[in-house]
Design a protein around this motif. Structure first.
Motif, PDB file in Angstrom:
ATOM      1  N   LEU A   1       7.119   4.582 -12.448  1.00  0.00           N
ATOM      2  CA  LEU A   1       6.606   4.698 -11.077  1.00  0.00           C
ATOM      3  C   LEU A   1       5.228   5.364 -11.069  1.00  0.00           C
ATOM      4  CD1 LEU A   1       9.744   5.703  -8.981  1.00  0.00           C
ATOM      5  CD2 LEU A   1       8.359   3.655  -8.690  1.00  0.00           C
ATOM      6  N   GLU A   2       5.095   6.406 -11.890  1.00  0.00           N
ATOM      7  CA  GLU A   2       3.817   7.118 -11.964  1.00  0.00           C
ATOM      8  C   GLU A   2       2.703   6.200 -12.475  1.00  0.00           C
ATOM      9  OE1 GLU A   2       2.585  10.678 -11.764  1.00  0.00           O
ATOM     10  OE2 GLU A   2       3.918  10.322 -10.089  1.00  0.00           O
ATOM     11  N   ASN A   3       3.008   5.413 -13.512  1.00  0.00           N
ATOM     12  CA  ASN A   3       2.014   4.483 -14.065  1.00  0.00           C
ATOM     13  C   ASN A   3       1.565   3.476 -13.030  1.00  0.00           C
ATOM     14  OD1 ASN A   3       1.936   5.557 -16.574  1.00  0.00           O
ATOM     15  ND2 ASN A   3       3.507   4.209 -17.433  1.00  0.00           N
ATOM     16  N   GLN A   4       2.543   2.883 -12.351  1.00  0.00           N
ATOM     17  CA  GLN A   4       2.225   1.867 -11.366  1.00  0.00           C
ATOM     18  C   GLN A   4       1.446   2.471 -10.196  1.00  0.00           C
ATOM     19  OE1 GLN A   4       2.680  -1.364 -11.826  1.00  0.00           O
ATOM     20  NE2 GLN A   4       3.562  -0.936 -13.812  1.00  0.00           N
ATOM     21  N   ARG A   5       1.805   3.705  -9.857  1.00  0.00           N
ATOM     22  CA  ARG A   5       1.137   4.375  -8.737  1.00  0.00           C
ATOM     23  C   ARG A   5      -0.342   4.555  -9.040  1.00  0.00           C
ATOM     24  NH1 ARG A   5      -0.722   9.149  -7.327  1.00  0.00           N
ATOM     25  NH2 ARG A   5      -0.340   9.892  -9.430  1.00  0.00           N
ATOM     26  N   THR A   6      -0.658   5.052 -10.253  1.00  0.00           N
ATOM     27  CA  THR A   6      -2.067   5.274 -10.572  1.00  0.00           C
ATOM     28  C   THR A   6      -2.798   3.939 -10.741  1.00  0.00           C
ATOM     29  OG1 THR A   6      -1.244   5.703 -12.794  1.00  0.00           O
ATOM     30  CG2 THR A   6      -2.046   7.582 -11.597  1.00  0.00           C
ATOM     31  N   ARG A   7      -2.126   2.944 -11.350  1.00  0.00           N
ATOM     32  CA  ARG A   7      -2.791   1.671 -11.577  1.00  0.00           C
ATOM     33  C   ARG A   7      -3.112   0.932 -10.282  1.00  0.00           C
ATOM     34  NH1 ARG A   7       0.139  -2.142 -15.661  1.00  0.00           N
ATOM     35  NH2 ARG A   7      -0.519  -3.678 -14.129  1.00  0.00           N
ATOM     36  N   ARG A   8      -2.199   1.002  -9.328  1.00  0.00           N
ATOM     37  CA  ARG A   8      -2.359   0.241  -8.100  1.00  0.00           C
ATOM     38  C   ARG A   8      -2.815   1.092  -6.928  1.00  0.00           C
ATOM     39  NH1 ARG A   8       0.935  -4.588  -8.974  1.00  0.00           N
ATOM     40  NH2 ARG A   8       1.754  -4.357 -11.065  1.00  0.00           N
ATOM     41  N   GLY A   9      -3.022   2.381  -7.179  1.00  0.00           N
ATOM     42  CA  GLY A   9      -3.449   3.261  -6.089  1.00  0.00           C
ATOM     43  C   GLY A   9      -2.454   3.319  -4.940  1.00  0.00           C
ATOM     44  N   LEU A  10      -1.160   3.378  -5.280  1.00  0.00           N
ATOM     45  CA  LEU A  10      -0.124   3.369  -4.250  1.00  0.00           C
ATOM     46  C   LEU A  10      -0.039   4.707  -3.524  1.00  0.00           C
ATOM     47  CD1 LEU A  10       2.833   1.770  -6.210  1.00  0.00           C
ATOM     48  CD2 LEU A  10       1.573   0.712  -4.355  1.00  0.00           C
TER      49      LEU A  10
ATOM     50  N   GLU B   1       0.848  -1.192   0.000  1.00  0.00           N
ATOM     51  CA  GLU B   1       0.000   0.000   0.000  1.00  0.00           C
ATOM     52  C   GLU B   1       0.882   1.240   0.000  1.00  0.00           C
ATOM     53  OE1 GLU B   1      -3.177  -0.197   3.094  1.00  0.00           O
ATOM     54  OE2 GLU B   1      -2.566  -2.288   3.111  1.00  0.00           O
ATOM     55  N   LEU B   2       1.998   1.128   0.728  1.00  0.00           N
ATOM     56  CA  LEU B   2       2.923   2.253   0.819  1.00  0.00           C
ATOM     57  C   LEU B   2       4.248   1.856   0.166  1.00  0.00           C
ATOM     58  CD1 LEU B   2       3.674   5.064   2.076  1.00  0.00           C
ATOM     59  CD2 LEU B   2       4.540   3.792   4.033  1.00  0.00           C
ATOM     60  N   LEU B   3       4.686   2.667  -0.778  1.00  0.00           N
ATOM     61  CA  LEU B   3       5.965   2.409  -1.427  1.00  0.00           C
ATOM     62  C   LEU B   3       6.915   3.536  -1.044  1.00  0.00           C
ATOM     63  CD1 LEU B   3       7.354   0.493  -3.451  1.00  0.00           C
ATOM     64  CD2 LEU B   3       6.682   2.056  -5.261  1.00  0.00           C
ATOM     65  N   ILE B   4       8.031   3.168  -0.449  1.00  0.00           N
ATOM     66  CA  ILE B   4       9.017   4.180  -0.067  1.00  0.00           C
ATOM     67  C   ILE B   4      10.144   4.138  -1.082  1.00  0.00           C
ATOM     68  CG2 ILE B   4      10.631   4.895   1.726  1.00  0.00           C
ATOM     69  CD1 ILE B   4       8.771   3.520   3.753  1.00  0.00           C
ATOM     70  N   CYS B   5      10.361   5.232  -1.769  1.00  0.00           N
ATOM     71  CA  CYS B   5      11.403   5.282  -2.799  1.00  0.00           C
ATOM     72  C   CYS B   5      12.529   6.165  -2.285  1.00  0.00           C
ATOM     73  CB  CYS B   5      10.871   5.866  -4.097  1.00  0.00           C
ATOM     74  SG  CYS B   5       9.384   5.085  -4.676  1.00  0.00           S
ATOM     75  N   ASP B   6      13.674   5.564  -1.984  1.00  0.00           N
ATOM     76  CA  ASP B   6      14.803   6.326  -1.463  1.00  0.00           C
ATOM     77  C   ASP B   6      15.745   6.665  -2.612  1.00  0.00           C
ATOM     78  OD1 ASP B   6      16.754   7.469   0.011  1.00  0.00           O
ATOM     79  OD2 ASP B   6      17.278   5.724   1.196  1.00  0.00           O
ATOM     80  N   GLU B   7      15.678   7.879  -3.082  1.00  0.00           N
ATOM     81  CA  GLU B   7      16.502   8.345  -4.212  1.00  0.00           C
ATOM     82  C   GLU B   7      16.470   7.347  -5.370  1.00  0.00           C
ATOM     83  OE1 GLU B   7      18.485  11.190  -4.194  1.00  0.00           O
ATOM     84  OE2 GLU B   7      18.926  11.640  -2.093  1.00  0.00           O
ATOM     85  N   PRO B   8      15.292   7.041  -5.909  1.00  0.00           N
ATOM     86  CA  PRO B   8      15.225   5.971  -6.912  1.00  0.00           C
ATOM     87  C   PRO B   8      15.881   6.327  -8.242  1.00  0.00           C
ATOM     88  CG  PRO B   8      13.100   7.045  -6.708  1.00  0.00           C
ATOM     89  CD  PRO B   8      13.968   7.628  -5.652  1.00  0.00           C
ATOM     90  N   VAL B   9      16.067   7.603  -8.516  1.00  0.00           N
ATOM     91  CA  VAL B   9      16.589   7.956  -9.845  1.00  0.00           C
ATOM     92  C   VAL B   9      17.883   8.745  -9.796  1.00  0.00           C
ATOM     93  CG1 VAL B   9      14.364   7.883 -11.017  1.00  0.00           C
ATOM     94  CG2 VAL B   9      15.092  10.003  -9.958  1.00  0.00           C
TER      95      VAL B   9
END
Lengths: 337, 354
Positions: B194-203, B171-179
């Motif tokens: 990341l944006e696509n997955q966020r909207t698709r999965r409601g992260l 439910e919560l994805l923590i991205c530590d300096e991913p890029v």
């Protein structure tokens, strides 16, 4: 060559068709593959490109710092003040290094000697190249640290690199590089390892020192914004070649090479609202182990035609602006996207 | 904060590490904030300010020294190890150095399927098939599932990490300096993914970065951190247009911009160096570098307060935010460095003239 006067009639540095071949376990890497450019005194040229495009190899080649196994291609020339550095002996090259051309590296922690105080590292250069007495060298080292913006240079001079912060270390590295008053400074990603707030200070310092000493500078960076803000001219490298070169303003407003535009468009913009999709470039840079047929960017380009896959385009001046060089058969003209 | 259900509620979180000789370094000190479901919160600050320590404290790696991490109403700092193991699939993390974060000896297909083994989800023989499905979703060739991490580029390794994190259906994805270790062209690909997955999965996403421009493109709200403390939390647009904390203003003005050309006028910090977190300055921790320090700043520490406009600021003398868009434009043109007095004068003269 001694520290002879700079000849005003010719460019300080002229690189002609520089090719490097680096033998590795997996084959020969053609990191620089026909690089040509000129640089005048007091000017800054930014070399921009993605990792693995040959920026760092180019820098090291200019200073003769490539591994012993590396081969400089036939017909390559690095003309510094009229002398071809490629033909110099190691001994003669040592006179050029530091006194004429100096370099700052990306990671100051690994480019500084960890078991030597900052002061000794600066003084070492002065004693070796300028034949100064240790006492005088130390006094000058304090002045150099001061001018590199290190606060409290008298205390700092006896500290080891690990006792300094990242920004201070880079300032110490700048002090070492400038100790012998070089005419050309090569800065290879000088601020990549630093925070933005510190980055600003280092770039300001480099700009001021350059203006004061009328030095030429090659600023290697992967950040187009830094290049545009800090350099007179920008050269964009891709797969070992310069694919576009122009003044910073021209390159930003009227870039013609599809790669430059794609690179520019993929930078996240500060004025766009949250969740704006970015324009990415499909695929990834080519493998420099294999010889490249045609335009290196063709597999990722949206405007590829048949000729792009077979003929490698040359870096040619644009018809309207002779200082704007582009290596593309079908350049984009007109307003930037 | 966006209206909606609170997913993560962090209260007075403090993270300490032993620094030898009996000393303690306080990497995160007394931090509180909330995250709503479906929100992306950016966390920015210089290196060493405690961004990563905060992120790791949320997933209890290691457990924080004090404070609460309420995830869906359950305090993670108080639950036992067994329960934590149950909850962890719902909080996943992506690390900065993608090659170091992957086991070099394991095939990437196995790496991606590993979360399923740990949480015992699906039948064993289905797991590799599910991993392949996920590889396709993040833009990797499922045929390459038998290869090992060294055969992939940095961007692809980041995709593998994302695939692994998504396998547990968090439910919560923590991205530590991913890029931050990627080239711009690859960086854009990963951010879009990341944006696509966020909207698709409601992260819900906590996005840590030192790149202010990237954060602006990804986040709904942004929290600014300095020496273990939060100094400002605000909706992204507001934060960039009208920063209230002088540190935020300095960070924004330090972003290299191509439009500025060779002659740039910027907010200059008094001192470029970040003080040691071992011995943080008295009063406001930013006072050693702040261009607007006054005597009060040396003595008392400002608390993070709501300013009534959805913004929280920890500063005794925040940069004023006016309400009139006309003046806003005027000020942004004049630049932040003119300071408060000029802004007030401008405000007053505008009020009198209209």
């Amino acid at each position: 060559m001694s520290t002879s006067a700079i000849r005003p009639d010719i460019p300080l540095l002229k690189v002609l068709n520089l090719r490097t071949h680096l033998p590795t376990e997996r084959g020969i890497v053609h990191a620089a593959d026909g690089v040509t450019f000129e640089l005048k005194s007091g000017k800054t040229l930014a070399v921009v490109g993605e990792s693995g495009c040959g920026k760092s190899v180019l820098c090291r080649a200019l200073l003769g710092l490539l591994p012993k196994t590396a081969i400089i291609g036939e017909g390559s020339g690095i003309f510094y003040n009229g002398t071809n550095l490629v033909e110099l002996s190691e001994k003669a090259y040592n006179k050029i290094r530091a006194q004429e051309i100096a370099m700052i590296f990306q990671d100051p922690l690994s480019s500084l000697n960890p078991v030597m105080t900052i002061g000794r590292q600066i003084a070492e250069t002065l004693i070796y190249h300028k034949k100064m007495k240790p006492g005088a060298a130390r006094r000058l080292a304090i002045d150099l640290l001061q001018s590199a913006g290190v606060p409290g240079p008298k205390q700092r001079i006896d500290q080891y690199p690990h006792q300094l912060s990242g920004g201070m270390r880079q300032r110490a590295a700048i002090a070492i590089a400038l100790a012998c008053e070089p005419k050309l400074l090569i800065a290879d990603e000088p601020t990549t390892a630093l925070d933005v707030t510190v980055q600003e200070g280092i770039l300001d310092l480099l700009g001021q020192l350059q203006a004061k000493r009328q030095m030429a500078m090659i600023l290697v960076t992967h950040d187009l914004n830094i290049a545009a803000a800090r350099a007179h001219d920008i050269a964009v490298m891709y797969a070992g070649r310069i694919v576009e070169q122009a003044s910073a303003a021209t390159l930003f407003s009227d870039s013609c090479m599809p790669y430059t535009r794609a690179l520019k468009n993929s930078i996240p913009r500060i004025d766009s609202p949250p969740h704006t999709p970015l324009n990415s470039i499909n695929g990834r840079p080519p493998n420099l182990l294999r010889p490249i047929q045609g335009c290196a960017f063709a597999p990722r380009c949206s405007r590829t035609r048949e000729l792009c896959h077979t003929d490698r385009p040359l870096l040619l001046p644009e018809p309207e602006n002779r200082r704007h060089l582009v290596a593309c058969r079908y350049p984009l003209r007109g307003a930037a996207l | 904060m966006k209206n909606g259900e609170v997913l993560l509620d962090i209260r007075n979180l403090t993270v300490e590490f032993n620094a030898g000789k009996g000393r303690k370094v306080c990497a995160v000190s007394d931090v509180s904030f909330q995250m709503a479901k479906g929100e992306t919160l950016g966390l920015v600050g210089e290196s060493g300010c405690g961004k990563s320590s905060l992120a790791r404290a949320i997933i209890q790696l290691p457990r924080p020294a004090s404070g609460q991490v309420n995830f869906n109403g359950e305090d993670l700092t108080a639950v036992c190890g067994k329960r934590l193991r149950r909850l962890r699939p719902r909080l996943q993390m992506i690390f900065q150095d993608s090659i170091a974060a992957l086991n070099p000896r394991r095939k990437v297909g196995q790496t991606i399927a590993m979360p399923l083994n740990i949480i015992r989800k699906g039948r064993r023989e289905d797991r590799i098939a599910m991993a392949r499905e996920m590889m396709k979703a993040v833009g990797l060739d499922p045929q390459s599932s038998d290869r090992r991490p060294f055969e992939f580029s940095g961007g692809q390794c980041q995709r593998i990490q994302i695939a692994r994190a998504l396998m547990a259906e968090p439910e919560l994805l923590i991205c530590d300096e991913p890029v931050s270790s990627l080239d711009v062209s690859i960086q854009a690909q990963i951010i879009n993914l990341l944006e696509n997955q966020r909207t698709r999965r409601g992260l819900t996403m906590l996005f840590i970065s030192h790149d202010m421009a990237v954060v602006k493109n990804v986040c709904d709200r942004v929290a600014v951190m300095y020496l273990g403390k939060l100094c400002e939390i605000a909706p992204a647009q507001d934060l960039y247009q009208t920063p209230a904390h002088p540190y935020t203003a300095a960070l924004i003005s330090a972003i290299p911009s191509p439009d500025a050309g060779l002659s740039q006028s910027r907010t200059h910090l008094k001192n470029a160096e970040i003080p040691s977190p071992l011995n943080p300055p008295s009063g406001c921790r930013f006072h050693t570098r702040c261009p607007r320090t006054r005597p009060l700043c040396y003595e008392s520490e400002p608390v993070l307060r709501d300013n009534g406009q959805g913004k929280q600021v920890a500063c005794h003398f925040p940069l004023r935010i006016d309400l009139n868009p006309k003046i806003k434009k005027l000020i942004s043109r004049a630049g932040y460095r003119l300071g408060n007095s000029t802004l007030l004068l401008g405000l007053l003269s505008y009020c009198f003239s209209s």
